[in-house]
Design an enzyme around this catalytic site. Structure first.
Site, mmCIF file in Angstrom:
data_model
loop_
_atom_site.group_PDB
_atom_site.id
_atom_site.type_symbol
_atom_site.label_atom_id
_atom_site.label_comp_id
_atom_site.label_asym_id
_atom_site.label_seq_id
_atom_site.Cartn_x
_atom_site.Cartn_y
_atom_site.Cartn_z
ATOM 1 N N LYS A 21 0.836 -1.210 0.000
ATOM 2 C CA LYS A 21 0.000 0.000 0.000
ATOM 3 C C LYS A 21 0.870 1.259 0.000
ATOM 4 O O LYS A 21 0.690 2.157 -0.818
ATOM 5 C CB LYS A 21 -0.896 0.005 1.249
ATOM 6 C CG LYS A 21 -1.538 1.350 1.545
ATOM 7 C CD LYS A 21 -2.486 1.292 2.721
ATOM 8 C CE LYS A 21 -1.851 1.489 4.070
ATOM 9 N NZ LYS A 21 -1.530 2.883 4.440
ATOM 10 N N ASN A 22 1.814 1.298 0.942
ATOM 11 C CA ASN A 22 2.539 2.546 1.131
ATOM 12 C C ASN A 22 3.580 2.804 0.047
ATOM 13 O O ASN A 22 4.035 3.929 -0.118
ATOM 14 C CB ASN A 22 3.154 2.584 2.537
ATOM 15 C CG ASN A 22 2.057 2.751 3.590
ATOM 16 O OD1 ASN A 22 0.948 3.187 3.279
ATOM 17 N ND2 ASN A 22 2.366 2.386 4.831
ATOM 18 N N ARG A 92 -3.947 10.267 4.384
ATOM 19 C CA ARG A 92 -2.699 10.892 4.824
ATOM 20 C C ARG A 92 -1.722 11.047 3.648
ATOM 21 O O ARG A 92 -1.009 12.039 3.528
ATOM 22 C CB ARG A 92 -2.075 10.036 5.928
ATOM 23 C CG ARG A 92 -0.652 10.386 6.315
ATOM 24 C CD ARG A 92 -0.573 11.623 7.199
ATOM 25 N NE ARG A 92 0.797 11.969 7.543
ATOM 26 C CZ ARG A 92 1.139 13.035 8.236
ATOM 27 N NH1 ARG A 92 0.224 13.868 8.677
ATOM 28 N NH2 ARG A 92 2.400 13.303 8.504
ATOM 29 N N CYS A 116 -5.476 7.816 9.329
ATOM 30 C CA CYS A 116 -5.851 7.066 10.533
ATOM 31 C C CYS A 116 -5.913 7.951 11.778
ATOM 32 O O CYS A 116 -5.195 8.941 11.876
ATOM 33 C CB CYS A 116 -4.800 5.996 10.804
ATOM 34 S SG CYS A 116 -5.002 4.581 9.776
ATOM 35 N N ARG A 121 -0.571 13.998 13.799
ATOM 36 C CA ARG A 121 0.350 13.746 12.683
ATOM 37 C C ARG A 121 0.710 15.081 12.025
ATOM 38 O O ARG A 121 0.122 15.493 11.038
ATOM 39 C CB ARG A 121 -0.276 12.762 11.694
ATOM 40 C CG ARG A 121 -0.517 11.404 12.351
ATOM 41 C CD ARG A 121 -1.117 10.397 11.431
ATOM 42 N NE ARG A 121 -0.146 9.790 10.543
ATOM 43 C CZ ARG A 121 -0.452 8.800 9.702
ATOM 44 N NH1 ARG A 121 -1.672 8.328 9.642
ATOM 45 N NH2 ARG A 121 0.474 8.284 8.924
ATOM 46 N N PRO A 122 1.721 15.743 12.594
ATOM 47 C CA PRO A 122 2.083 17.076 12.115
ATOM 48 C C PRO A 122 2.692 17.049 10.712
ATOM 49 O O PRO A 122 3.051 15.994 10.202
ATOM 50 C CB PRO A 122 3.143 17.548 13.126
ATOM 51 C CG PRO A 122 3.230 16.505 14.178
ATOM 52 C CD PRO A 122 2.599 15.265 13.670
ATOM 53 N N ASP A 124 5.074 19.647 9.898
ATOM 54 C CA ASP A 124 6.135 20.664 9.977
ATOM 55 C C ASP A 124 7.382 20.298 9.174
ATOM 56 O O ASP A 124 8.047 21.175 8.623
ATOM 57 C CB ASP A 124 6.508 20.883 11.455
ATOM 58 C CG ASP A 124 6.978 19.597 12.122
ATOM 59 O OD1 ASP A 124 6.205 18.608 12.134
ATOM 60 O OD2 ASP A 124 8.126 19.553 12.603
ATOM 61 N N ASP A 307 3.503 -0.449 12.252
ATOM 62 C CA ASP A 307 2.303 -0.993 11.603
ATOM 63 C C ASP A 307 2.065 -2.468 11.961
ATOM 64 O O ASP A 307 1.012 -3.013 11.628
ATOM 65 C CB ASP A 307 2.409 -0.847 10.072
ATOM 66 C CG ASP A 307 2.404 0.608 9.649
ATOM 67 O OD1 ASP A 307 2.000 1.462 10.453
ATOM 68 O OD2 ASP A 307 2.820 0.893 8.507
ATOM 69 N N ARG A 400 -9.121 -0.407 3.651
ATOM 70 C CA ARG A 400 -8.200 0.647 3.221
ATOM 71 C C ARG A 400 -6.829 0.069 2.893
ATOM 72 O O ARG A 400 -6.117 0.604 2.039
ATOM 73 C CB ARG A 400 -8.017 1.682 4.343
ATOM 74 C CG ARG A 400 -9.167 2.651 4.469
ATOM 75 C CD ARG A 400 -8.858 3.702 5.516
ATOM 76 N NE ARG A 400 -7.494 4.192 5.319
ATOM 77 C CZ ARG A 400 -6.706 4.646 6.275
ATOM 78 N NH1 ARG A 400 -7.124 4.704 7.517
ATOM 79 N NH2 ARG A 400 -5.498 5.070 5.999
HETATM 80 N N1 EPU Z 1 6.065 13.631 11.931
HETATM 81 C C1 EPU Z 1 6.152 14.911 12.393
HETATM 82 N N2 EPU Z 1 6.169 15.926 11.477
HETATM 83 C C2 EPU Z 1 6.072 15.709 10.141
HETATM 84 C C3 EPU Z 1 5.982 14.384 9.680
HETATM 85 C C4 EPU Z 1 5.979 13.366 10.601
HETATM 86 O O1 EPU Z 1 6.219 15.148 13.590
HETATM 87 O O2 EPU Z 1 6.079 16.682 9.381
HETATM 88 C C5 EPU Z 1 6.048 12.524 12.909
HETATM 89 C C6 EPU Z 1 4.753 11.713 12.878
HETATM 90 O O3 EPU Z 1 3.740 12.350 13.586
HETATM 91 C C7 EPU Z 1 5.201 10.422 13.500
HETATM 92 C C8 EPU Z 1 6.630 10.284 13.009
HETATM 93 O O4 EPU Z 1 7.007 11.585 12.556
HETATM 94 O O5 EPU Z 1 5.188 10.515 14.880
HETATM 95 C C9 EPU Z 1 6.843 9.309 11.885
HETATM 96 O O6 EPU Z 1 5.899 9.534 10.911
HETATM 97 P P1 EPU Z 1 6.168 9.369 9.364
HETATM 98 O O7 EPU Z 1 6.082 10.725 8.757
HETATM 99 O O8 EPU Z 1 7.380 8.568 9.132
HETATM 100 O O9 EPU Z 1 4.890 8.548 8.947
HETATM 101 P P2 EPU Z 1 4.067 8.737 7.652
HETATM 102 O O10 EPU Z 1 4.988 8.970 6.527
HETATM 103 O O11 EPU Z 1 2.966 9.689 7.886
HETATM 104 C C10 EPU Z 1 4.150 6.263 6.884
HETATM 105 C C11 EPU Z 1 3.105 5.241 6.591
HETATM 106 C C12 EPU Z 1 2.491 4.784 7.899
HETATM 107 C C13 EPU Z 1 3.572 4.218 8.785
HETATM 108 C C14 EPU Z 1 4.676 5.259 8.994
HETATM 109 C C15 EPU Z 1 5.844 4.761 9.802
HETATM 110 C C16 EPU Z 1 2.267 6.001 4.470
HETATM 111 C C17 EPU Z 1 1.132 6.551 3.681
HETATM 112 N N3 EPU Z 1 2.073 5.833 5.759
HETATM 113 O O12 EPU Z 1 3.453 7.317 7.521
HETATM 114 O O13 EPU Z 1 1.551 3.796 7.568
HETATM 115 O O14 EPU Z 1 3.031 3.876 10.029
HETATM 116 O O15 EPU Z 1 5.157 5.717 7.708
HETATM 117 O O16 EPU Z 1 6.432 3.683 9.175
HETATM 118 O O17 EPU Z 1 3.314 5.701 3.905
HETATM 119 C C18 EPU Z 1 -0.344 2.515 7.809
HETATM 120 O O18 EPU Z 1 -0.098 2.044 6.690
HETATM 121 O O19 EPU Z 1 -1.188 2.021 8.585
HETATM 122 C C19 EPU Z 1 0.386 3.682 8.249
HETATM 123 C C20 EPU Z 1 -0.037 4.492 9.206
#
Ligand code: EPU
Length: 420
Positions: A21-22, A92, A116, A121-122, A124, A307, A400
């Site tokens: 998916k991702n 997201r 989710c 989920r910031p 920044d 995950d 999803r």
């Molecule tokens: N974070 C920040 N600021 C930002 C971006 C991220 O503080 O600007 C924080 C997040 O809040 C979190 C941490 O950084 O605490 C890590 O988040 P990351 O950005 O790596 O996660 P993501 O890219 O939003 C992807 C997957 C997630 C998976 C995570 C970690 C996608 C679409 N989603 O999320 O998948 O849990 O990486 O491996 O690629 C899922 O598939 O169920 C899922 C949530």
């Protein structure tokens, strides 16, 4: 729609893993960087992908299908750089689409991305990087407008290795002017696969999988796709099947996966007494005589994936002893524990990030609501282990991320039905 599950049955046979998916979500978004059609194989048929299709179509991407898992995306006529708010708020990964749009049009408008309910989920890290690349950022009522004269190379330091920020910023930098460096990028296999895809199409990205990624921009020239790209296997689905096998299988062969992406999980399950045979693109697993308690801490790749935290917690309810699970990535990803306890699990919440599981316990079937996709799948696993009947509601959440999960589970002898 709901799942009806009669638990307590063993399973046996072979189960196929779908495309990730991702990875697929970001590869589809990357189609916006191309001047010619791109062919993407092994795309999973799941709700998040359907939302991504809608989002891209709304922008003007032409999407056709060679077969149900092979997509052809033609972005040559796209002129729109404003994401549909309704769709983007449900996904997201919509913010991943902002990356290539900004790179291509020097501007983009997008709402605060949805997804989710697993804690704050910031965004920044994304905004900080895009500002450094020359974008002016304004925000009103959770809508971001970014505009740059041109996207210029920049030296960017991530305060933490965000997966989607790494991918989105790479996709912006690819078409930019000059060299961009990302320090402390994510190293997840999905990020590496995206980089492979872009590099095979004329991008110049170096350092994938290390602590520093360098991107040499094309000075505004769109990429050209030369061959089809195959989405990598979903390591989270494969890992969930490993937990299922460890809990319930006389024998389970997990096909079409990449065991290298799961080494941490395999190691931990082996510590828990599970024997796993590792093939080139398959895994074999069965329920051990005695499953042992084990502690884990989720972390960025190559650590234990967040995950897979929820299915692991369910598995540990069947293990002898006390396990501690420490969730370090998200604030709200243990919110499902109360429901597991209603199924007779013995789990103590120490704080929002840590739980202690006492096992083994005899789980009992229940009616439960799926809060997010990973916890939803963990409930399916719990219900399959439990005595009696469970009803799992809100299975849109499970759809999803998991392709026709009930059909895959029925094939290995488990009793699960989708009820419209
Ligand atoms: N974070 C920040 N600021 C930002 C971006 C991220 O503080 O600007 C924080 C997040 O809040 C979190 C941490 O950084 O605490 C890590 O988040 P990351 O950005 O790596 O996660 P993501 O890219 O939003 C992807 C997957 C997630 C998976 C995570 C970690 C996608 C679409 N989603 O999320 O998948 O849990 O990486 O491996 O690629 C899922 O598939 O169920 C899922 C949530």
């Amino acid at each position: 729609m709901k799942f009806e599950i009669i638990g307590g049955k063993k399973c046996s046979g072979e189960i196929e893993v779908s495309g990730s998916k991702n990875n697929a979500l970001k590869i589809l978004a990357a189609s916006l960087l191309f001047k010619n059609p791109v062919v993407i194989e092994n795309v999973p048929q799941i709700e998040d992908i359907f939302r991504m299709n809608e989002l891209l179509k709304d922008l003007g991407v032409n999407i056709s299908f060679k077969n149900k898992n092979t997509f052809v995306l033609d972005s040559s006529k796209v002129k729109n750089f404003k994401l549909s708010f309704d769709i983007a708020k449900r996904l997201r990964a919509s913010i991943a689409v902002a990356g290539p749009l900004l790179g291509r049009f020097n501007q983009v408008i997008f709402p605060y991305p949805g997804g989710c309910v697993i804690g704050k989920r910031p965004v920044d890290i994304f905004l900080g990087a895009w500002k450094k690349m020359g974008a002016n950022v304004s925000e009103k009522n959770d809508v971001f407008s970014l505009k740059a004269k041109k996207i210029k190379g920049a030296n960017i330091v991530f305060r933490l290795p965000s997966v989607t920020a790494t991918e989105a910023v790479i996709m912006t930098a690819v078409l930019g002017y000059g060299k961009t460096i990302i320090w402390n990028p994510a190293r997840e296999p999905e990020v590496l696969a995206l980089i492979d895809f872009l590099n095979a199409s004329g991008a110049k990205i170096f350092g994938a999988g290390t602590s520093k990624i360098e991107i040499i921009g094309t000075n505004g020239k769109l990429l050209e796709s030369k061959k089809p790209f195959k989405i990598i296997p979903d390591r989270i689905e494969a890992g969930s099947f490993l937990m299922l096998g460890a809990a319930l299988a006389d024998y389970l062969k997990i096909k079409n996966c990449n065991p290298e992406h799961l080494m941490n999980v395999i190691g931990i399950l082996e510590d828990a007494g599970v024997q796993i045979k590792i093939g080139k693109n398959f895994l074999e697993v069965k329920k051990p005589k005695k499953l042992l308690a084990c502690n884990i801490k989720t972390s960025e790749y190559p650590g234990f994936p967040t995950d897979l935290q929820a299915p692991f917690v369910v598995l540990m309810t069947q293990a002898y002893g006390q396990s501690m699970v420490f969730e370090t990535i998200y604030d709200g990803r243990l919110n499902y524990i109360e429901d597991l306890n209603r199924m007779n699990a013995q789990i103590t919440m120490c704080d929002p990030h840590r739980v202690i599981i006492n096992g083994p316990t005899k789980l009992r079937g229940r009616e439960i609501e799926s809060p997010d996709l990973r916890a939803g799948l963990a409930f399916v696993l719990g219900a399959l282990i439990a005595r009696g009947k469970s009803l799992i509601y809100n299975i849109y959440q499970i759809d999803r991320g998991y392709e026709k999960i009930e059909e895959k589970l029925q094939k290995i002898g488990l009793n699960i039905k989708r009820i419209e």
